[in-house]
Design a protein around this motif. Sequence first.
Motif, PDB file in Angstrom:
ATOM      1  N   LEU A 295       0.808  -1.210   0.000  1.00  0.00           N
ATOM      2  CA  LEU A 295       0.000   0.000   0.000  1.00  0.00           C
ATOM      3  C   LEU A 295       0.845   1.267   0.000  1.00  0.00           C
ATOM      4  CD1 LEU A 295      -2.782  -1.033   2.552  1.00  0.00           C
ATOM      5  CD2 LEU A 295      -3.025  -0.728   0.075  1.00  0.00           C
ATOM      6  N   MET A 296       2.024   1.238   0.627  1.00  0.00           N
ATOM      7  CA  MET A 296       2.880   2.427   0.656  1.00  0.00           C
ATOM      8  C   MET A 296       3.285   2.861  -0.761  1.00  0.00           C
ATOM      9  SD  MET A 296       3.262   3.435   3.796  1.00  0.00           S
ATOM     10  CE  MET A 296       3.356   2.868   5.503  1.00  0.00           C
ATOM     11  N   PRO A 297       3.908   1.968  -1.557  1.00  0.00           N
ATOM     12  CA  PRO A 297       4.248   2.397  -2.923  1.00  0.00           C
ATOM     13  C   PRO A 297       3.021   2.682  -3.778  1.00  0.00           C
ATOM     14  CG  PRO A 297       4.720   0.051  -2.605  1.00  0.00           C
ATOM     15  CD  PRO A 297       4.412   0.611  -1.257  1.00  0.00           C
ATOM     16  N   LEU A 298       1.908   1.965  -3.515  1.00  0.00           N
ATOM     17  CA  LEU A 298       0.686   2.243  -4.266  1.00  0.00           C
ATOM     18  C   LEU A 298       0.189   3.657  -3.972  1.00  0.00           C
ATOM     19  CD1 LEU A 298      -1.687   1.427  -6.053  1.00  0.00           C
ATOM     20  CD2 LEU A 298      -2.780   0.415  -4.023  1.00  0.00           C
ATOM     21  N   ALA A 299       0.189   4.039  -2.698  1.00  0.00           N
ATOM     22  CA  ALA A 299      -0.239   5.391  -2.330  1.00  0.00           C
ATOM     23  C   ALA A 299       0.713   6.434  -2.912  1.00  0.00           C
ATOM     24  CB  ALA A 299      -0.313   5.530  -0.807  1.00  0.00           C
ATOM     25  N   GLY A 300       2.025   6.123  -2.903  1.00  0.00           N
ATOM     26  CA  GLY A 300       2.975   7.037  -3.506  1.00  0.00           C
ATOM     27  C   GLY A 300       2.728   7.209  -4.997  1.00  0.00           C
ATOM     28  N   ALA A 301       2.454   6.090  -5.685  1.00  0.00           N
ATOM     29  CA  ALA A 301       2.172   6.148  -7.119  1.00  0.00           C
ATOM     30  C   ALA A 301       0.870   6.900  -7.393  1.00  0.00           C
ATOM     31  CB  ALA A 301       2.099   4.735  -7.691  1.00  0.00           C
ATOM     32  N   LEU A 302      -0.138   6.694  -6.554  1.00  0.00           N
ATOM     33  CA  LEU A 302      -1.396   7.434  -6.715  1.00  0.00           C
ATOM     34  C   LEU A 302      -1.180   8.935  -6.577  1.00  0.00           C
ATOM     35  CD1 LEU A 302      -4.011   5.247  -4.787  1.00  0.00           C
ATOM     36  CD2 LEU A 302      -3.943   5.709  -7.241  1.00  0.00           C
ATOM     37  N   SER A 303      -0.267   9.309  -5.662  1.00  0.00           N
ATOM     38  CA  SER A 303       0.004  10.735  -5.476  1.00  0.00           C
ATOM     39  C   SER A 303       0.696  11.332  -6.696  1.00  0.00           C
ATOM     40  CB  SER A 303       0.848  10.957  -4.216  1.00  0.00           C
ATOM     41  OG  SER A 303       2.204  10.609  -4.422  1.00  0.00           O
ATOM     42  N   ASP A 304       1.396  10.514  -7.482  1.00  0.00           N
ATOM     43  CA  ASP A 304       1.979  10.998  -8.731  1.00  0.00           C
ATOM     44  C   ASP A 304       0.891  11.349  -9.737  1.00  0.00           C
ATOM     45  OD1 ASP A 304       4.714  10.751  -8.039  1.00  0.00           O
ATOM     46  OD2 ASP A 304       4.689   8.610  -8.508  1.00  0.00           O
ATOM     47  N   ARG A 305      -0.228  10.667  -9.642  1.00  0.00           N
ATOM     48  CA  ARG A 305      -1.328  10.899 -10.587  1.00  0.00           C
ATOM     49  C   ARG A 305      -2.367  11.883 -10.060  1.00  0.00           C
ATOM     50  NH1 ARG A 305      -2.385   7.584 -14.831  1.00  0.00           N
ATOM     51  NH2 ARG A 305      -0.910   5.909 -15.257  1.00  0.00           N
ATOM     52  N   LEU A 306      -2.718  11.750  -8.783  1.00  0.00           N
ATOM     53  CA  LEU A 306      -3.826  12.529  -8.232  1.00  0.00           C
ATOM     54  C   LEU A 306      -3.384  13.759  -7.449  1.00  0.00           C
ATOM     55  CD1 LEU A 306      -6.036   9.572  -6.913  1.00  0.00           C
ATOM     56  CD2 LEU A 306      -6.120  10.708  -9.143  1.00  0.00           C
ATOM     57  N   GLY A 307      -2.101  13.824  -7.097  1.00  0.00           N
ATOM     58  CA  GLY A 307      -1.609  14.922  -6.266  1.00  0.00           C
ATOM     59  C   GLY A 307      -1.331  14.436  -4.854  1.00  0.00           C
ATOM     60  N   ARG A 308      -0.246  14.928  -4.280  1.00  0.00           N
ATOM     61  CA  ARG A 308       0.151  14.490  -2.937  1.00  0.00           C
ATOM     62  C   ARG A 308      -0.923  14.819  -1.898  1.00  0.00           C
ATOM     63  NH1 ARG A 308       3.670  12.447  -5.982  1.00  0.00           N
ATOM     64  NH2 ARG A 308       5.547  13.622  -6.511  1.00  0.00           N
ATOM     65  N   ARG A 309      -1.348  16.069  -1.910  1.00  0.00           N
ATOM     66  CA  ARG A 309      -2.267  16.507  -0.850  1.00  0.00           C
ATOM     67  C   ARG A 309      -3.600  15.778  -0.885  1.00  0.00           C
ATOM     68  NH1 ARG A 309      -2.109  23.005  -0.467  1.00  0.00           N
ATOM     69  NH2 ARG A 309      -2.569  22.837  -2.683  1.00  0.00           N
ATOM     70  N   ARG A 310      -4.070  15.468  -2.077  1.00  0.00           N
ATOM     71  CA  ARG A 310      -5.376  14.808  -2.171  1.00  0.00           C
ATOM     72  C   ARG A 310      -5.340  13.423  -1.532  1.00  0.00           C
ATOM     73  NH1 ARG A 310      -7.990  14.870  -7.959  1.00  0.00           N
ATOM     74  NH2 ARG A 310      -7.851  17.080  -7.424  1.00  0.00           N
ATOM     75  N   VAL A 311      -4.330  12.616  -1.895  1.00  0.00           N
ATOM     76  CA  VAL A 311      -4.214  11.271  -1.324  1.00  0.00           C
ATOM     77  C   VAL A 311      -3.938  11.353   0.170  1.00  0.00           C
ATOM     78  CG1 VAL A 311      -2.899   9.118  -1.406  1.00  0.00           C
ATOM     79  CG2 VAL A 311      -3.418  10.336  -3.524  1.00  0.00           C
ATOM     80  N   TYR A 312      -3.049  12.238   0.544  1.00  0.00           N
ATOM     81  CA  TYR A 312      -2.688  12.431   1.951  1.00  0.00           C
ATOM     82  C   TYR A 312      -3.921  12.812   2.777  1.00  0.00           C
ATOM     83  CZ  TYR A 312       1.223  13.432   5.220  1.00  0.00           C
ATOM     84  OH  TYR A 312       2.143  13.401   6.235  1.00  0.00           O
ATOM     85  N   ALA A 313      -4.707  13.752   2.264  1.00  0.00           N
ATOM     86  CA  ALA A 313      -5.881  14.244   3.001  1.00  0.00           C
ATOM     87  C   ALA A 313      -6.946  13.167   3.164  1.00  0.00           C
ATOM     88  CB  ALA A 313      -6.471  15.463   2.294  1.00  0.00           C
ATOM     89  N   ILE A 314      -7.107  12.312   2.161  1.00  0.00           N
ATOM     90  CA  ILE A 314      -8.079  11.222   2.283  1.00  0.00           C
ATOM     91  C   ILE A 314      -7.711  10.333   3.465  1.00  0.00           C
ATOM     92  CG2 ILE A 314      -8.927   9.106   1.189  1.00  0.00           C
ATOM     93  CD1 ILE A 314      -8.704  10.588  -1.505  1.00  0.00           C
ATOM     94  N   GLY A 315      -6.439   9.997   3.578  1.00  0.00           N
ATOM     95  CA  GLY A 315      -5.994   9.190   4.712  1.00  0.00           C
ATOM     96  C   GLY A 315      -6.179   9.902   6.042  1.00  0.00           C
ATOM     97  N   ALA A 316      -5.898  11.206   6.082  1.00  0.00           N
ATOM     98  CA  ALA A 316      -6.016  11.961   7.331  1.00  0.00           C
ATOM     99  C   ALA A 316      -7.464  12.047   7.804  1.00  0.00           C
ATOM    100  CB  ALA A 316      -5.430  13.359   7.150  1.00  0.00           C
ATOM    101  N   VAL A 317      -8.377  12.289   6.884  1.00  0.00           N
ATOM    102  CA  VAL A 317      -9.796  12.358   7.257  1.00  0.00           C
ATOM    103  C   VAL A 317     -10.288  10.999   7.746  1.00  0.00           C
ATOM    104  CG1 VAL A 317     -12.133  12.720   6.363  1.00  0.00           C
ATOM    105  CG2 VAL A 317     -10.296  14.294   5.724  1.00  0.00           C
ATOM    106  N   GLY A 318      -9.876   9.942   7.066  1.00  0.00           N
ATOM    107  CA  GLY A 318     -10.271   8.607   7.500  1.00  0.00           C
ATOM    108  C   GLY A 318      -9.719   8.257   8.867  1.00  0.00           C
ATOM    109  N   ALA A 319      -8.445   8.603   9.111  1.00  0.00           N
ATOM    110  CA  ALA A 319      -7.840   8.303  10.404  1.00  0.00           C
ATOM    111  C   ALA A 319      -8.451   9.147  11.521  1.00  0.00           C
ATOM    112  CB  ALA A 319      -6.332   8.556  10.333  1.00  0.00           C
TER     113      ALA A 319
END
Length: 432
Positions: A295-319
Amino acid sequence: MTVAPATARPARKDLFKAFAASLSGTSLEWYDFAAYSVASALVFGQLFFPEHDPLSGTLLAFSTYAVGYISRPLGGFAFGRLGDTLGRKRVLVITLLITGISTVLIGLLPTHGQVGALGAVLLVALRFAQGVGIGGEWGGAVLLSSEFGSQEHRGFWASAAQIGPPAGNLLANGVLAALAATLTSEQFMSWGWRVAFLLSAALVVFGLWIRVKLEETPVFQELQRRGERASAPITEVFTREPRALVSGILCRIGPDVTYALFTVFVLTYVTQTLGMPKSWAVTGVMTGSALQLFLMPLAGALSDRLGRRRVYAIGAVGALAWPFAFFPMIGDGSAGTLIAGVIVGLVLHALMYGPQAAFVAEQFSPALRSTGASLAYTLAGVIGGALAPLLFTALYAHFGTWVAPACYLAATCAVTLIGLALSPLAARAGSR
Protein backbone atom coordinates in the motif's frame (compact mmCIF):
# COMPACT_ATOMS: atom_id res chain seq x y z
CA MET A 1 18.58 28.77 -4.52
CA THR A 2 17.81 26.43 -7.39
CA VAL A 3 19.59 23.83 -9.37
CA ALA A 4 19.07 22.39 -12.77
CA PRO A 5 18.31 18.70 -12.93
CA ALA A 6 21.08 16.29 -13.75
CA THR A 7 21.77 16.19 -17.45
CA ALA A 8 21.45 12.43 -17.80
CA ARG A 9 18.68 10.30 -16.39
CA PRO A 10 20.04 7.50 -14.19
CA ALA A 11 20.04 3.99 -15.56
CA ARG A 12 17.14 1.85 -14.41
CA LYS A 13 19.48 -0.43 -12.50
CA ASP A 14 20.64 2.59 -10.48
CA LEU A 15 17.02 3.43 -9.68
CA PHE A 16 16.45 -0.04 -8.29
CA LYS A 17 19.76 0.01 -6.40
CA ALA A 18 18.78 3.32 -4.80
CA PHE A 19 15.32 1.94 -3.99
CA ALA A 20 16.87 -1.14 -2.38
CA ALA A 21 19.44 0.89 -0.45
CA SER A 22 16.76 3.19 0.94
CA LEU A 23 14.38 0.33 1.73
CA SER A 24 16.96 -1.95 3.35
CA GLY A 25 18.39 0.74 5.58
CA THR A 26 15.08 2.12 6.83
CA SER A 27 13.73 -1.42 7.28
CA LEU A 28 16.68 -2.27 9.49
CA GLU A 29 16.40 0.89 11.53
CA TRP A 30 12.66 0.45 11.97
CA TYR A 31 13.14 -3.20 12.82
CA ASP A 32 15.34 -1.96 15.65
CA PHE A 33 12.82 0.69 16.66
CA ALA A 34 9.82 -1.67 16.42
CA ALA A 35 11.56 -4.39 18.42
CA TYR A 36 12.00 -1.89 21.20
CA SER A 37 8.39 -0.71 20.90
CA VAL A 38 7.00 -4.23 21.22
CA ALA A 39 9.39 -5.09 24.04
CA SER A 40 8.44 -1.91 25.91
CA ALA A 41 4.80 -3.02 25.84
CA LEU A 42 5.46 -6.66 26.75
CA VAL A 43 8.59 -7.03 28.89
CA PHE A 44 10.58 -3.87 29.66
CA GLY A 45 8.23 -2.69 32.40
CA GLN A 46 8.87 -5.89 34.35
CA LEU A 47 12.57 -6.24 33.58
CA PHE A 48 13.75 -2.70 34.15
CA PHE A 49 11.05 -1.15 36.39
CA PRO A 50 9.84 -4.07 38.55
CA GLU A 51 9.16 -2.07 41.68
CA HIS A 52 6.18 -0.33 40.08
CA ASP A 53 2.66 -1.56 39.41
CA PRO A 54 1.89 -2.81 35.86
CA LEU A 55 0.40 0.48 34.61
CA SER A 56 3.28 2.56 35.99
CA GLY A 57 5.75 0.11 34.54
CA THR A 58 4.10 0.47 31.14
CA LEU A 59 4.19 4.26 31.40
CA LEU A 60 7.87 4.19 32.28
CA ALA A 61 8.64 1.79 29.44
CA PHE A 62 6.80 4.08 27.03
CA SER A 63 8.78 7.00 28.46
CA THR A 64 11.97 5.29 27.32
CA TYR A 65 10.19 4.74 23.99
CA ALA A 66 9.68 8.52 23.83
CA VAL A 67 13.40 9.11 24.37
CA GLY A 68 14.02 7.60 20.94
CA TYR A 69 11.84 10.31 19.42
CA ILE A 70 13.16 13.17 21.53
CA SER A 71 16.72 12.44 20.41
CA ARG A 72 15.76 12.43 16.74
CA PRO A 73 16.14 16.19 16.23
CA LEU A 74 19.79 15.88 17.23
CA GLY A 75 20.29 13.38 14.42
CA GLY A 76 18.13 15.48 12.10
CA PHE A 77 20.12 18.65 12.75
CA ALA A 78 23.51 16.97 12.49
CA PHE A 79 23.02 14.52 9.65
CA GLY A 80 20.48 16.58 7.70
CA ARG A 81 23.05 19.36 7.49
CA LEU A 82 25.78 16.91 6.47
CA GLY A 83 23.49 15.52 3.79
CA ASP A 84 23.36 18.96 2.17
CA THR A 85 27.07 19.69 2.58
CA LEU A 86 28.82 16.31 2.26
CA GLY A 87 26.28 14.23 0.36
CA ARG A 88 23.26 11.97 0.92
CA LYS A 89 25.08 8.63 0.70
CA ARG A 90 27.89 9.26 3.17
CA VAL A 91 25.70 10.11 6.14
CA LEU A 92 23.47 7.07 5.58
CA VAL A 93 26.34 4.71 6.30
CA ILE A 94 26.96 6.46 9.62
CA THR A 95 23.30 6.47 10.68
CA LEU A 96 22.97 2.78 9.88
CA LEU A 97 25.92 1.94 12.12
CA ILE A 98 24.68 4.09 15.00
CA THR A 99 21.24 2.50 15.12
CA GLY A 100 22.42 -1.06 14.51
CA ILE A 101 25.15 -1.04 17.15
CA SER A 102 22.80 0.53 19.72
CA THR A 103 20.22 -2.18 19.10
CA VAL A 104 22.70 -5.02 19.48
CA LEU A 105 23.86 -3.55 22.78
CA ILE A 106 20.25 -3.41 24.04
CA GLY A 107 20.16 -7.15 23.51
CA LEU A 108 23.16 -7.50 25.84
CA LEU A 109 21.90 -5.22 28.63
CA PRO A 110 21.76 -6.43 32.23
CA THR A 111 18.31 -6.08 33.81
CA HIS A 112 17.21 -4.45 37.06
CA GLY A 113 17.56 -7.76 38.84
CA GLN A 114 21.24 -7.94 37.86
CA VAL A 115 22.53 -4.36 38.20
CA GLY A 116 19.64 -2.38 39.67
CA ALA A 117 18.83 1.05 38.27
CA LEU A 118 21.93 1.03 36.06
CA GLY A 119 20.11 -1.26 33.63
CA ALA A 120 17.37 1.33 33.10
CA VAL A 121 19.95 4.12 32.68
CA LEU A 122 21.79 2.15 30.00
CA LEU A 123 18.50 1.27 28.29
CA VAL A 124 17.57 4.96 28.03
CA ALA A 125 21.06 5.87 26.75
CA LEU A 126 20.95 3.27 23.99
CA ARG A 127 17.40 4.28 23.09
CA PHE A 128 18.68 7.85 22.79
CA ALA A 129 21.40 6.67 20.37
CA GLN A 130 18.79 4.76 18.32
CA GLY A 131 16.81 7.96 17.96
CA VAL A 132 19.86 9.93 16.81
CA GLY A 133 20.51 7.37 14.08
CA ILE A 134 16.92 7.29 12.87
CA GLY A 135 16.71 11.09 13.03
CA GLY A 136 19.50 11.32 10.49
CA GLU A 137 18.33 8.34 8.44
CA TRP A 138 14.95 9.36 7.10
CA GLY A 139 15.84 12.56 5.26
CA GLY A 140 18.82 10.97 3.55
CA ALA A 141 16.98 7.75 2.68
CA VAL A 142 14.11 9.69 1.12
CA LEU A 143 16.47 11.68 -1.08
CA LEU A 144 18.55 8.65 -1.94
CA SER A 145 15.61 7.02 -3.71
CA SER A 146 13.66 10.08 -4.88
CA GLU A 147 16.63 11.95 -6.38
CA PHE A 148 17.52 8.97 -8.55
CA GLY A 149 13.97 8.89 -9.90
CA SER A 150 12.22 11.20 -12.34
CA GLN A 151 10.03 14.04 -11.10
CA GLU A 152 6.85 12.57 -12.54
CA HIS A 153 7.36 9.33 -10.54
CA ARG A 154 8.87 10.78 -7.39
CA GLY A 155 5.97 9.69 -5.18
CA PHE A 156 6.59 6.05 -6.04
CA TRP A 157 10.39 6.08 -5.77
CA ALA A 158 10.42 8.10 -2.55
CA SER A 159 8.05 5.56 -0.97
CA ALA A 160 11.02 3.20 -0.57
CA ALA A 161 11.90 4.93 2.69
CA GLN A 162 8.27 4.72 3.79
CA ILE A 163 8.11 0.95 3.37
CA GLY A 164 10.81 0.66 6.05
CA PRO A 165 8.50 1.10 9.07
CA PRO A 166 5.95 -1.61 8.13
CA ALA A 167 8.73 -3.93 6.94
CA GLY A 168 10.70 -3.42 10.13
CA ASN A 169 7.58 -3.67 12.24
CA LEU A 170 6.60 -6.90 10.50
CA LEU A 171 10.03 -8.41 11.04
CA ALA A 172 10.22 -7.34 14.68
CA ASN A 173 6.74 -8.58 15.56
CA GLY A 174 7.32 -11.79 13.62
CA VAL A 175 10.58 -12.55 15.39
CA LEU A 176 9.17 -11.76 18.84
CA ALA A 177 5.97 -13.70 18.14
CA ALA A 178 7.99 -16.73 16.99
CA LEU A 179 10.14 -16.55 20.11
CA ALA A 180 7.11 -16.24 22.37
CA ALA A 181 5.47 -19.22 20.66
CA THR A 182 8.47 -21.52 20.87
CA LEU A 183 9.76 -20.59 24.33
CA THR A 184 8.19 -20.83 27.74
CA SER A 185 7.24 -17.58 29.45
CA GLU A 186 10.23 -17.94 31.75
CA GLN A 187 12.63 -18.47 28.84
CA PHE A 188 11.21 -15.55 26.88
CA MET A 189 11.48 -13.18 29.84
CA SER A 190 14.94 -14.46 30.76
CA TRP A 191 16.73 -14.41 27.40
CA GLY A 192 14.34 -14.94 24.48
CA TRP A 193 13.55 -11.26 23.96
CA ARG A 194 17.27 -10.55 23.53
CA VAL A 195 17.46 -12.61 20.34
CA ALA A 196 15.37 -10.07 18.43
CA PHE A 197 17.87 -7.34 19.24
CA LEU A 198 20.98 -9.39 18.55
CA LEU A 199 19.70 -10.32 15.08
CA SER A 200 20.17 -6.68 14.13
CA ALA A 201 23.88 -7.36 13.60
CA ALA A 202 23.21 -9.45 10.48
CA LEU A 203 20.86 -6.82 9.08
CA VAL A 204 23.48 -4.09 9.58
CA VAL A 205 26.00 -5.99 7.50
CA PHE A 206 23.49 -6.48 4.68
CA GLY A 207 22.44 -2.82 4.69
CA LEU A 208 26.02 -1.58 4.61
CA TRP A 209 26.87 -3.89 1.72
CA ILE A 210 24.14 -2.28 -0.40
CA ARG A 211 24.79 1.32 0.57
CA VAL A 212 28.55 1.46 0.10
CA LYS A 213 28.16 0.21 -3.50
CA LEU A 214 25.77 3.01 -4.49
CA GLU A 215 26.77 6.28 -6.18
CA GLU A 216 25.82 9.72 -4.87
CA THR A 217 22.44 11.02 -6.10
CA PRO A 218 22.38 12.87 -9.46
CA VAL A 219 20.83 15.95 -7.82
CA PHE A 220 23.63 16.29 -5.29
CA GLN A 221 26.25 15.65 -7.97
CA GLU A 222 24.75 18.51 -9.96
CA LEU A 223 24.81 20.75 -6.89
CA GLN A 224 28.50 19.97 -6.52
CA ARG A 225 29.20 20.62 -10.19
CA ARG A 226 27.49 24.01 -10.08
CA GLY A 227 28.98 24.97 -6.70
CA GLU A 228 25.53 25.57 -5.19
CA ARG A 229 25.75 23.57 -1.98
CA ALA A 230 24.41 25.45 1.03
CA SER A 231 27.04 26.73 3.46
CA ALA A 232 24.69 27.09 6.45
CA PRO A 233 21.67 24.92 5.59
CA ILE A 234 20.06 24.93 9.04
CA THR A 235 20.02 28.73 9.23
CA GLU A 236 18.81 28.98 5.65
CA VAL A 237 15.91 26.60 6.22
CA PHE A 238 14.65 28.66 9.18
CA THR A 239 15.16 32.02 7.50
CA ARG A 240 14.37 31.33 3.85
CA GLU A 241 11.87 28.44 3.92
CA PRO A 242 10.02 28.59 7.26
CA ARG A 243 6.58 27.93 5.77
CA ALA A 244 7.85 24.75 4.16
CA LEU A 245 9.25 23.64 7.52
CA VAL A 246 5.99 24.35 9.37
CA SER A 247 3.97 22.52 6.72
CA GLY A 248 6.33 19.54 6.84
CA ILE A 249 6.15 19.34 10.63
CA LEU A 250 2.37 19.62 10.94
CA CYS A 251 1.55 17.18 8.15
CA ARG A 252 3.61 14.47 9.86
CA ILE A 253 1.99 14.58 13.31
CA GLY A 254 -1.25 12.76 12.48
CA PRO A 255 0.45 9.78 10.77
CA ASP A 256 2.88 9.36 13.68
CA VAL A 257 0.08 9.30 16.25
CA THR A 258 -2.06 6.99 14.10
CA TYR A 259 0.81 4.56 13.81
CA ALA A 260 1.47 4.67 17.55
CA LEU A 261 -2.15 3.80 18.33
CA PHE A 262 -2.46 0.86 15.95
CA THR A 263 0.97 -0.69 16.54
CA VAL A 264 1.89 0.16 20.15
CA PHE A 265 -1.02 1.33 22.33
CA VAL A 266 -3.37 -1.31 20.94
CA LEU A 267 -1.11 -4.06 22.35
CA THR A 268 -1.51 -2.73 25.88
CA TYR A 269 -5.18 -1.75 25.56
CA VAL A 270 -6.52 -5.08 24.35
CA THR A 271 -4.50 -7.14 26.85
CA GLN A 272 -4.83 -5.04 30.00
CA THR A 273 -8.28 -3.53 29.43
CA LEU A 274 -10.18 -6.04 27.29
CA GLY A 275 -8.38 -9.15 28.48
CA MET A 276 -7.72 -10.41 24.96
CA PRO A 277 -4.71 -12.59 24.12
CA LYS A 278 -1.59 -10.73 23.00
CA SER A 279 -1.48 -12.90 19.88
CA TRP A 280 -4.68 -11.37 18.51
CA ALA A 281 -3.34 -7.84 18.56
CA VAL A 282 0.03 -8.93 17.21
CA THR A 283 -1.72 -10.76 14.34
CA GLY A 284 -3.60 -7.59 13.44
CA VAL A 285 -0.42 -5.51 13.49
CA MET A 286 1.50 -8.04 11.42
CA THR A 287 -1.28 -8.44 8.85
CA GLY A 288 -1.72 -4.69 8.51
CA SER A 289 2.04 -4.19 8.21
CA ALA A 290 2.21 -6.85 5.48
CA LEU A 291 -0.47 -5.01 3.51
CA GLN A 292 1.41 -1.75 3.95
CA LEU A 293 4.38 -3.19 2.08
CA PHE A 294 2.23 -2.90 -1.04
CA LEU A 295 0.00 0.00 0.00
CA MET A 296 2.88 2.43 0.66
CA PRO A 297 4.25 2.40 -2.92
CA LEU A 298 0.69 2.24 -4.27
CA ALA A 299 -0.24 5.39 -2.33
CA GLY A 300 2.97 7.04 -3.51
CA ALA A 301 2.17 6.15 -7.12
CA LEU A 302 -1.40 7.43 -6.71
CA SER A 303 0.00 10.73 -5.48
CA ASP A 304 1.98 11.00 -8.73
CA ARG A 305 -1.33 10.90 -10.59
CA LEU A 306 -3.83 12.53 -8.23
CA GLY A 307 -1.61 14.92 -6.27
CA ARG A 308 0.15 14.49 -2.94
CA ARG A 309 -2.27 16.51 -0.85
CA ARG A 310 -5.38 14.81 -2.17
CA VAL A 311 -4.21 11.27 -1.32
CA TYR A 312 -2.69 12.43 1.95
CA ALA A 313 -5.88 14.24 3.00
CA ILE A 314 -8.08 11.22 2.28
CA GLY A 315 -5.99 9.19 4.71
CA ALA A 316 -6.02 11.96 7.33
CA VAL A 317 -9.80 12.36 7.26
CA GLY A 318 -10.27 8.61 7.50
CA ALA A 319 -7.84 8.30 10.40
CA LEU A 320 -9.57 11.19 12.17
CA ALA A 321 -12.89 9.32 12.14
CA TRP A 322 -11.81 5.69 12.45
CA PRO A 323 -11.04 5.46 16.22
CA PHE A 324 -14.66 6.37 17.01
CA ALA A 325 -15.70 3.19 15.20
CA PHE A 326 -12.68 1.08 16.12
CA PHE A 327 -12.91 1.17 19.92
CA PRO A 328 -16.65 0.33 20.19
CA MET A 329 -16.37 -2.50 17.64
CA ILE A 330 -13.51 -4.31 19.39
CA GLY A 331 -15.49 -4.34 22.62
CA ASP A 332 -17.31 -7.47 21.43
CA GLY A 333 -14.22 -9.53 22.26
CA SER A 334 -13.92 -10.99 18.76
CA ALA A 335 -10.49 -11.77 17.31
CA GLY A 336 -11.73 -11.11 13.77
CA THR A 337 -13.13 -7.72 14.65
CA LEU A 338 -9.92 -6.65 16.41
CA ILE A 339 -7.69 -7.78 13.55
CA ALA A 340 -9.90 -6.11 10.92
CA GLY A 341 -9.99 -2.88 12.93
CA VAL A 342 -6.21 -2.70 13.23
CA ILE A 343 -5.82 -3.43 9.51
CA VAL A 344 -8.17 -0.58 8.56
CA GLY A 345 -6.22 1.77 10.81
CA LEU A 346 -2.95 0.82 9.13
CA VAL A 347 -4.48 1.15 5.65
CA LEU A 348 -5.47 4.73 6.48
CA HIS A 349 -1.98 5.33 7.82
CA ALA A 350 -0.53 4.06 4.52
CA LEU A 351 -2.56 6.59 2.54
CA MET A 352 -0.83 9.34 4.52
CA TYR A 353 2.58 7.79 4.87
CA GLY A 354 3.04 6.62 1.27
CA PRO A 355 3.05 10.12 -0.30
CA GLN A 356 4.68 11.73 2.74
CA ALA A 357 8.31 11.38 1.69
CA ALA A 358 7.81 13.05 -1.68
CA PHE A 359 5.45 15.66 -0.21
CA VAL A 360 7.87 16.77 2.51
CA ALA A 361 10.95 16.72 0.26
CA GLU A 362 9.19 18.78 -2.42
CA GLN A 363 8.60 21.65 -0.03
CA PHE A 364 12.32 22.52 0.04
CA SER A 365 14.79 23.68 -2.59
CA PRO A 366 17.31 20.99 -3.63
CA ALA A 367 20.26 22.54 -1.78
CA LEU A 368 18.28 22.58 1.50
CA ARG A 369 16.27 19.42 0.96
CA SER A 370 18.19 17.08 3.26
CA THR A 371 18.22 19.56 6.14
CA GLY A 372 14.62 20.67 5.67
CA ALA A 373 13.19 17.17 5.34
CA SER A 374 15.22 15.89 8.31
CA LEU A 375 14.15 18.78 10.54
CA ALA A 376 10.49 18.40 9.60
CA TYR A 377 10.65 14.67 10.25
CA THR A 378 12.43 14.82 13.59
CA LEU A 379 10.70 17.85 15.09
CA ALA A 380 7.31 16.37 14.23
CA GLY A 381 8.39 13.13 15.87
CA VAL A 382 8.90 14.91 19.18
CA ILE A 383 5.45 16.48 19.05
CA GLY A 384 3.65 13.43 17.69
CA GLY A 385 5.23 10.00 17.94
CA ALA A 386 7.31 10.61 21.05
CA LEU A 387 4.40 11.44 23.29
CA ALA A 388 1.65 9.39 21.66
CA PRO A 389 1.98 6.03 23.50
CA LEU A 390 2.47 7.82 26.82
CA LEU A 391 -0.49 10.13 26.24
CA PHE A 392 -2.76 7.34 25.04
CA THR A 393 -2.04 5.38 28.22
CA ALA A 394 -2.29 8.41 30.51
CA LEU A 395 -5.52 9.68 28.93
CA TYR A 396 -7.18 6.30 29.27
CA ALA A 397 -5.98 5.91 32.86
CA HIS A 398 -7.30 9.37 33.79
CA PHE A 399 -10.67 9.34 32.02
CA GLY A 400 -11.33 5.60 32.05
CA THR A 401 -12.78 5.63 28.55
CA TRP A 402 -11.54 5.13 24.98
CA VAL A 403 -13.12 8.46 23.97
CA ALA A 404 -10.15 10.46 25.29
CA PRO A 405 -7.51 8.63 23.20
CA ALA A 406 -9.83 8.76 20.19
CA CYS A 407 -10.24 12.53 20.51
CA TYR A 408 -6.49 12.93 20.85
CA LEU A 409 -5.90 11.06 17.59
CA ALA A 410 -8.64 13.04 15.84
CA ALA A 411 -7.06 16.33 16.94
CA THR A 412 -3.65 15.34 15.58
CA CYS A 413 -5.15 14.37 12.22
CA ALA A 414 -6.83 17.78 12.09
CA VAL A 415 -3.40 19.33 12.63
CA THR A 416 -2.10 17.29 9.69
CA LEU A 417 -4.85 18.69 7.46
CA ILE A 418 -3.79 22.19 8.48
CA GLY A 419 -0.20 21.33 7.56
CA LEU A 420 -1.32 20.16 4.12
CA ALA A 421 -3.23 23.39 3.59
CA LEU A 422 -0.16 25.46 4.55
CA SER A 423 2.06 23.81 1.92
CA PRO A 424 3.89 26.42 -0.17
CA LEU A 425 3.53 24.17 -3.19
CA ALA A 426 0.55 22.61 -4.90
CA ALA A 427 2.47 19.34 -4.35
CA ARG A 428 0.88 17.70 -7.36
CA ALA A 429 2.50 15.19 -9.68
CA GLY A 430 5.66 16.56 -11.22
CA SER A 431 6.06 19.52 -8.84
CA ARG A 432 9.65 20.36 -8.01
